[in-house]
Design a protein around this motif. Structure first.
Motif, PDB file in Angstrom:
ATOM      1  N   ASP A 316       0.802  -1.223   0.000  1.00 30.62           N
ATOM      2  CA  ASP A 316       0.000   0.000   0.000  1.00 30.62           C
ATOM      3  C   ASP A 316       0.834   1.271   0.000  1.00 30.62           C
ATOM      4  O   ASP A 316       0.302   2.366  -0.160  1.00 30.62           O
ATOM      5  CB  ASP A 316      -0.950   0.004   1.201  1.00 30.62           C
ATOM      6  CG  ASP A 316      -2.020  -1.060   1.056  1.00 30.62           C
ATOM      7  OD1 ASP A 316      -2.200  -1.552  -0.075  1.00 30.62           O
ATOM      8  OD2 ASP A 316      -2.669  -1.408   2.057  1.00 30.62           O
ATOM      9  N   ILE A 317       2.128   1.141   0.197  1.00 36.14           N
ATOM     10  CA  ILE A 317       2.996   2.318   0.095  1.00 36.14           C
ATOM     11  C   ILE A 317       3.442   2.491  -1.354  1.00 36.14           C
ATOM     12  O   ILE A 317       3.412   3.588  -1.905  1.00 36.14           O
ATOM     13  CB  ILE A 317       4.213   2.160   1.025  1.00 36.14           C
ATOM     14  CG1 ILE A 317       3.728   2.220   2.473  1.00 36.14           C
ATOM     15  CG2 ILE A 317       5.231   3.264   0.756  1.00 36.14           C
ATOM     16  CD1 ILE A 317       4.752   1.797   3.482  1.00 36.14           C
ATOM     17  N   GLU A 338      12.813   6.255   1.833  1.00 30.97           N
ATOM     18  CA  GLU A 338      11.376   6.033   1.645  1.00 30.97           C
ATOM     19  C   GLU A 338      10.552   7.274   1.961  1.00 30.97           C
ATOM     20  O   GLU A 338       9.427   7.178   2.438  1.00 30.97           O
ATOM     21  CB  GLU A 338      10.912   4.817   2.445  1.00 30.97           C
ATOM     22  CG  GLU A 338      11.607   3.546   1.955  1.00 30.97           C
ATOM     23  CD  GLU A 338      11.190   2.309   2.730  1.00 30.97           C
ATOM     24  OE1 GLU A 338      10.004   1.973   2.666  1.00 30.97           O
ATOM     25  OE2 GLU A 338      12.063   1.702   3.381  1.00 30.97           O
ATOM     26  N   GLU A 339      11.155   8.439   1.703  1.00 23.15           N
ATOM     27  CA  GLU A 339      10.388   9.680   1.806  1.00 23.15           C
ATOM     28  C   GLU A 339       9.522   9.860   0.571  1.00 23.15           C
ATOM     29  O   GLU A 339       8.514  10.546   0.591  1.00 23.15           O
ATOM     30  CB  GLU A 339      11.354  10.860   1.985  1.00 23.15           C
ATOM     31  CG  GLU A 339      12.033  10.811   3.344  1.00 23.15           C
ATOM     32  CD  GLU A 339      13.406  11.450   3.363  1.00 23.15           C
ATOM     33  OE1 GLU A 339      13.959  11.548   4.464  1.00 23.15           O
ATOM     34  OE2 GLU A 339      13.925  11.835   2.304  1.00 23.15           O
ATOM     35  N   ARG A 403      -3.617   4.145  -2.797  1.00 26.60           N
ATOM     36  CA  ARG A 403      -3.701   3.656  -1.424  1.00 26.60           C
ATOM     37  C   ARG A 403      -2.673   4.381  -0.554  1.00 26.60           C
ATOM     38  O   ARG A 403      -2.863   4.508   0.643  1.00 26.60           O
ATOM     39  CB  ARG A 403      -3.464   2.141  -1.395  1.00 26.60           C
ATOM     40  CG  ARG A 403      -4.483   1.383  -2.262  1.00 26.60           C
ATOM     41  CD  ARG A 403      -4.524  -0.091  -1.935  1.00 26.60           C
ATOM     42  NE  ARG A 403      -3.307  -0.788  -2.269  1.00 26.60           N
ATOM     43  CZ  ARG A 403      -3.092  -1.409  -3.445  1.00 26.60           C
ATOM     44  NH1 ARG A 403      -4.036  -1.403  -4.378  1.00 26.60           N
ATOM     45  NH2 ARG A 403      -1.962  -2.019  -3.666  1.00 26.60           N
ATOM     46  N   ASN A 404      -1.605   4.834  -1.172  1.00 25.13           N
ATOM     47  CA  ASN A 404      -0.638   5.658  -0.464  1.00 25.13           C
ATOM     48  C   ASN A 404      -1.124   7.107  -0.515  1.00 25.13           C
ATOM     49  O   ASN A 404      -0.857   7.843  -1.468  1.00 25.13           O
ATOM     50  CB  ASN A 404       0.733   5.522  -1.132  1.00 25.13           C
ATOM     51  CG  ASN A 404       1.785   6.431  -0.507  1.00 25.13           C
ATOM     52  OD1 ASN A 404       1.465   7.353   0.239  1.00 25.13           O
ATOM     53  ND2 ASN A 404       3.033   6.177  -0.821  1.00 25.13           N
ATOM     54  N   ALA A 406      -0.314   9.615   1.291  1.00 32.90           N
ATOM     55  CA  ALA A 406       0.663  10.663   1.611  1.00 32.90           C
ATOM     56  C   ALA A 406       1.451  11.101   0.378  1.00 32.90           C
ATOM     57  O   ALA A 406       1.551  12.294   0.089  1.00 32.90           O
ATOM     58  CB  ALA A 406       1.611  10.176   2.699  1.00 32.90           C
ATOM     59  N   THR A 407       2.006  10.146  -0.349  1.00 33.29           N
ATOM     60  CA  THR A 407       2.895  10.521  -1.448  1.00 33.29           C
ATOM     61  C   THR A 407       2.580   9.812  -2.763  1.00 33.29           C
ATOM     62  O   THR A 407       3.324   9.946  -3.727  1.00 33.29           O
ATOM     63  CB  THR A 407       4.374  10.217  -1.089  1.00 33.29           C
ATOM     64  OG1 THR A 407       4.450   8.872  -0.619  1.00 33.29           O
ATOM     65  CG2 THR A 407       4.876  11.150   0.000  1.00 33.29           C
TER      66      THR A 407
ATOM     67  N   ARG B 111       3.173  -2.235   8.225  1.00 33.30           N
ATOM     68  CA  ARG B 111       3.202  -0.939   8.893  1.00 33.30           C
ATOM     69  C   ARG B 111       2.063  -0.066   8.411  1.00 33.30           C
ATOM     70  O   ARG B 111       1.452  -0.298   7.379  1.00 33.30           O
ATOM     71  CB  ARG B 111       4.544  -0.254   8.692  1.00 33.30           C
ATOM     72  CG  ARG B 111       4.965  -0.190   7.276  1.00 33.30           C
ATOM     73  CD  ARG B 111       6.334   0.407   7.146  1.00 33.30           C
ATOM     74  NE  ARG B 111       6.612   0.483   5.730  1.00 33.30           N
ATOM     75  CZ  ARG B 111       7.785   0.743   5.208  1.00 33.30           C
ATOM     76  NH1 ARG B 111       8.810   0.961   5.951  1.00 33.30           N
ATOM     77  NH2 ARG B 111       7.937   0.810   3.920  1.00 33.30           N
ATOM     78  N   VAL B 113       0.147   2.878   6.800  1.00 29.90           N
ATOM     79  CA  VAL B 113       0.376   3.689   5.613  1.00 29.90           C
ATOM     80  C   VAL B 113       0.561   5.153   6.022  1.00 29.90           C
ATOM     81  O   VAL B 113      -0.150   5.680   6.845  1.00 29.90           O
ATOM     82  CB  VAL B 113      -0.818   3.556   4.646  1.00 29.90           C
ATOM     83  CG1 VAL B 113      -0.672   4.510   3.480  1.00 29.90           C
ATOM     84  CG2 VAL B 113      -0.926   2.134   4.153  1.00 29.90           C
ATOM     85  N   GLY B 114       1.527   5.784   5.439  1.00 31.76           N
ATOM     86  CA  GLY B 114       1.721   7.204   5.713  1.00 31.76           C
ATOM     87  C   GLY B 114       2.749   7.480   6.782  1.00 31.76           C
ATOM     88  O   GLY B 114       3.368   8.530   6.793  1.00 31.76           O
ATOM     89  N   PRO B 116       5.959   6.482   7.419  1.00 27.16           N
ATOM     90  CA  PRO B 116       7.385   6.752   7.228  1.00 27.16           C
ATOM     91  C   PRO B 116       7.698   8.110   6.596  1.00 27.16           C
ATOM     92  O   PRO B 116       8.845   8.415   6.401  1.00 27.16           O
ATOM     93  CB  PRO B 116       7.846   5.629   6.297  1.00 27.16           C
ATOM     94  CG  PRO B 116       6.710   4.687   6.210  1.00 27.16           C
ATOM     95  CD  PRO B 116       5.486   5.450   6.535  1.00 27.16           C
ATOM     96  N   TRP B 117       6.707   8.909   6.268  1.00 27.58           N
ATOM     97  CA  TRP B 117       7.013  10.154   5.556  1.00 27.58           C
ATOM     98  C   TRP B 117       6.841  11.381   6.428  1.00 27.58           C
ATOM     99  O   TRP B 117       6.346  12.406   5.997  1.00 27.58           O
ATOM    100  CB  TRP B 117       6.148  10.287   4.305  1.00 27.58           C
ATOM    101  CG  TRP B 117       6.384   9.150   3.421  1.00 27.58           C
ATOM    102  CD1 TRP B 117       7.452   8.956   2.605  1.00 27.58           C
ATOM    103  CD2 TRP B 117       5.559   8.010   3.290  1.00 27.58           C
ATOM    104  NE1 TRP B 117       7.347   7.765   1.968  1.00 27.58           N
ATOM    105  CE2 TRP B 117       6.191   7.157   2.369  1.00 27.58           C
ATOM    106  CE3 TRP B 117       4.349   7.609   3.858  1.00 27.58           C
ATOM    107  CZ2 TRP B 117       5.641   5.938   2.010  1.00 27.58           C
ATOM    108  CZ3 TRP B 117       3.816   6.409   3.498  1.00 27.58           C
ATOM    109  CH2 TRP B 117       4.463   5.583   2.582  1.00 27.58           C
ATOM    110  N   ARG B 119       8.760  13.506   7.277  1.00 27.11           N
ATOM    111  CA  ARG B 119       9.503  14.699   6.871  1.00 27.11           C
ATOM    112  C   ARG B 119       8.698  15.589   5.931  1.00 27.11           C
ATOM    113  O   ARG B 119       8.897  16.786   5.876  1.00 27.11           O
ATOM    114  CB  ARG B 119      10.792  14.258   6.198  1.00 27.11           C
ATOM    115  CG  ARG B 119      11.830  15.370   6.156  1.00 27.11           C
ATOM    116  CD  ARG B 119      13.122  14.827   5.595  1.00 27.11           C
ATOM    117  NE  ARG B 119      13.604  15.701   4.544  1.00 27.11           N
ATOM    118  CZ  ARG B 119      14.425  15.315   3.588  1.00 27.11           C
ATOM    119  NH1 ARG B 119      14.812  14.073   3.543  1.00 27.11           N
ATOM    120  NH2 ARG B 119      14.839  16.142   2.691  1.00 27.11           N
TER     121      ARG B 119
END
Lengths: 697, 120
Positions: A316-317, A338-339, A403-404, A406-407, B111, B113-114, B116-117, B119
């Motif tokens: 999902d990342i 992994e940013e 699904r990710n 954030a990024t 883990r 989601v979201g 590890p980011w 920063r």
């Protein structure tokens, strides 16, 4: 992010330097200039001064992609330069940057010269530059030795380092090096500068060593480029613009070849300079499709690496699923920590169907059945992905929703910016979304997959099933996406199935895929060639009159050469040779304003108004699928298609093209030539202008 | 390192792994725990998998700490990212080594989601 007009680039795969016309690099944090490799900026400052003055270029020779020569005089831009002192900076890129600097004194007395090179390295990740992130999590270091300046960056066990050396005695300080010399009249002085980029592991070895050992020696570069050009078909035409763009495209495709870590030395096309110098699923597949008749050797390594990195499990990342073909693979700091989810990222819904489309088209051209058998499992997994993982609403379409959150990417089609998919009135639809052109790709993948299953995989049952699924998808699509009162296909379906009614270039790809019933094609073509979509240079991404239309909107009004090349292919498929020719002529005409190098995109302004194609500010150039566009347009003008073991040619040249001959076209037939002379194109009434295509009923 | 040993022992029991049916070659994991070195040798013949503890020549050697190895078998680590960071050192055939990622559990399954980011 912003970019600078008038930059000069020097490229070798995913190693490249972008400088100003004097050869200097003076990078602001958010400006994509500098020396890069593996998605990291190794030099952010590389500035030459003589007696404290910056240099001005009198001329620049960048006819070879891997080397550039700058002819320089000290001082700023002035109308007249009285130059006793001048310099030549000859730059070459390979695994490292080497630069030979020669200073001349053509004056009548001795010249005391203070030659200085300013050096800095910010080790910015390409995404630091894109998003203007200035704080680094790690720390920088500097080491000074005789004639050598080393700049480094360390974050835990992550380390990147660049060493600058000079062949002549230099005074080295943390910000550069200086050469003091007295040059008698008529004499010159030279030094060899070298910037060596390293990515050391904790044990001191470079993790790229194993891959680099596989690449040919740097000194053989001119030979390999000459061999690359010599192996390609020769173009003979009276149209000088086409000749120029053809040659430039071949050179740029050579420049963009790079060897990913996972491929044992074989090269694939990187997507484009400066933002996309890495492996992209969609870009590399479409570039291969555009270039099969010229450089078929690009295709097997591309399919193999995408197959090797095909998703095997849900993540999902990375937005990965079993069978999904990747979107983007990166090697920089943001991927390492992994940013950014690029190790690799799978958020694309078109690469999987296009993988099957390319495999089939490649076999049709080359007869390479062995590759079709070798990649059977991967192709089947990609086809299964369409049904098992992409149909998020169980309605029989390919949908996407990241699904990710954030990024990940919001839009996972080729128009992947956040606001590219909108209603005519500007509203953005919800998620998931199903864009129209991807349904066309899925239809084409199933149709072609059926041929592969029947002919090569000995699985007629699978072939029957895929054909039934394709037919059902076509029916469904023409029911749910077609806007009868407007006469075109919706750009997408909203999450609840509502058609997203914007008029866009995406409908042109539907012709290429063959999902449009012949009786609907004329209305689609009318829209594509209407003043709202056709700018005079090409088809705009979004039609004038749509709420989000902006001639400089990345996916909302600009003209993309690659997009147009596939639209032209689709037009020929349905017999609209005149219209395909108008697009080919418009795009080739535009190329002359870019010295034969078609950029990623240019402004959607009306041709009558601006008379020249307006530069799009952050457009990539060279860009693999823009280089490929000119090659595909040649294919569409010549009407070339493999047909029962031979090459069928059905030319239709637009005005301005008196003669096109493409010689030594490689394929299952060995090598053949295609010739075309201009004659007035018949109106598209009886469909006889369409060239044979196995999957169009 | 019982977690890691259990993982490789379980791999040895599997015998055939369809995820590696295109892979042919030998890969060794050199897992360092302080002064102690634990080695696992994988011989792969188009999906046919033979796993043995101990030394032996291999086309690709992955050197990593026991912490990194445990994170991998728990599915907490992206192998490519760890290599780019310098936490997994690969000698020999890099392409072959990268194929081994398929054997380990998916990071995202383990883990949130979201997370590890932080920063960005």
């Amino acid at each position: 992010m912003r970019d600078i007009p008038g930059t000069v680039s020097c490229i070798d795969g995913n190693t490249f330097i972008v400088s100003d016309p004097s050869g200097d690099v003076d990078a602001a944090p958010a400006t994509p200039v500098g020396l890069f490799t593996a998605d990291t900026r190794y030099l952010s400052r590389w500035v030459l001064t003589i007696n404290g003055e910056r240099m001005t270029a009198l001329s620049v020779d960048d006819s070879q992609y891997y080397e550039v020569a700058f002819f320089l005089v000290p001082g700023g831009q002035v109308d007249y330069v009285e130059a006793d002192v001048s310099a030549i900076r000859r730059r070459r890129i390979g695994p490292e940057l080497s630069e030979s600097l020669t200073v001349f004194n053509y004056g009548v007395r001795d010249a005391d010269l203070d030659v200085r090179l300013e050096v800095a390295a910010d080790f910015a990740d390409i995404f630091d530059i894109k998003f203007d992130i200035r704080e680094k999590a790690g720390s920088h270091y500097t080491q000074i030795e005789a004639n050598e300046l080393t700049l480094g960056y360390r974050r835990g066990t992550f380390q990147r380092e660049v060493s600058v050396t000079a062949s002549e005695p230099a005074t080295v300080d943390p910000h550069g090096m200086r050469f003091q010399l007295r040059l008698p009249p008529g004499q010159h002085w030279s030094t060899q500068l070298r910037a060596t980029m390293r990515a050391p592991r904790p044990d001191g070895r470079d993790w790229r060593d194993a891959v680099r050992k596989l690449r040919p020696d740097e000194s053989t570069l001119p030979d390999t480029v000459r061999a690359w050009i010599a192996a390609d078909p020769q173009l003979d035409t009276d149209n000088t613009a086409l000749q120029q763009v053809y040659h430039r495209s071949l050179v740029d495709l050579a420049a963009l070849r790079f060897a990913p870590l996972s491929l044992g030395g074989a090269t694939v096309p990187a997507a484009g300079l400066p933002w996309f110098m890495t492996l992209f699923g969609r870009d590399s597949l479409l570039t291969c499709l555009q270039t099969l008749h010229v450089t078929p050797s690009l295709t097997p390594p591309t399919l193999r690496i995408l197959g090797a990195l095909q998703g095997v499990r849900r993540d999902d990342i990375l937005d990965a699923d079993p069978g999904r073909i990747l979107h983007e693979l990166r090697y920089g700091e943001s991927a390492a920590f992994e940013e950014q989810p690029h190790s690799p990222y799978y958020g694309t819904v078109d690469a999987s169907p296009l993988f099957v489309v390319l495999l089939d088209e490649y076999e049709r051209w080359t007869g390479d059945a062995a590759l079709v058998r070798e990649l059977e499992q991967e192709a089947r997994a990609a086809l299964d992905w369409i049904d098992q993982h992409a149909d998020l609403t169980s309605t029989g379409y390919v949908w996407y929703e990241r699904r990710n959150q954030a990024t990940g990417l919001e839009n996972q089609c080729w128009k992947d910016s956040w606001d590219s998919i909108s209603y005519s009135d500007g509203r953005l639809p919800g998620f998931p979304r199903a864009t129209c052109e991807v349904q066309g790709y899925a239809y084409d993948a199933k149709t072609r997959g059926a041929r592969l299953a029947r002919t090569f995989w000995d699985d007629p049952a699978c072939a029957d099933r895929l054909e039934q699924e394709a037919a059902a998808l076509k029916d469904r699509f023409n029911r749910d996406f077609w806007l009868d009162e407007r006469g075109y296909y919706a750009l997408a379906l909203d999450h609840d199935g509502t058609p997203v009614d914007a008029l866009s270039s995406n409908i042109g790809h539907l012709l290429w895929s063959g999902i449009v019933p012949p009786d609907r094609a004329p209305r689609v073509v009318e829209h594509l060639m209407s003043p709202a979509l056709f700018s005079g240079w090409g088809v705009r991404t979004l039609a004038e009159g749509q709420s989000r239309y902006n001639p400089l909107g990345y996916h909302n009004g600009t003209v993309w050469p690659f997009d147009n090349s596939f639209i032209a292919w689709g037009l020929r498929r349905y017999g609209f040779a005149t219209e395909a020719g108008r697009i080919a002529k418009g795009i080739i005409d535009a190329a002359t304003y870019f010295h034969g190098r078609l950029p990623e995109a240019f402004g959607g302004f009306d041709r009558q108004t601006t008379r020249y194609p307006v530069r799009y500010p952050t457009a990539g150039s060279p860009q693999a699928w823009s280089s490929g566009a000119s090659l595909l347009l040649i294919r569409t003008m010549l009407g070339m298609d493999p047909h029962e073991g031979h090459l069928a040619v059905s030319p239709a040249l637009p005005p301005g093209f008196g003669r096109i001959a493409l010689l030594d076209i490689p394929g299952r037939w060995g090598k053949v030539d295609a010739f075309a002379r201009h004659r007035p194109v018949r109106p598209p009434t009886d469909g006889t202008d369409s060239f044979p295509s196995p999957s169009l009923e | 390192m019982p977690v890691t040993d259990a993982f490789f022992e379980q791999l040895a029991d599997v015998g055939h792994d369809p995820r590696l049916c295109k892979v042919h070659g030998s890969v060794r994991f050199d897992i360092r725990d302080g002064d102690r070195l634990r080695q696992w040798l994988l011989s792969i013949d188009h999906g046919q998998l033979r796993v043995t503890p101990g030394d032996g020549p291999a086309q690709a050697v992955l050197k990593l700490s026991t912490e990194v190895a445990e994170a991998m078998v728990r599915g907490e680590l992206n192998g490519l990212s760890a290599m780019l960071r310098g936490e997994i050192l690969v000698d020999g055939d890099l392409a072959l080594a990268l194929r081994m990622g398929r054997l380990f559990p998916s990071p995202a399954a383990a883990r949130e989601v979201g997370h590890p980011w932080a920063r960005r």
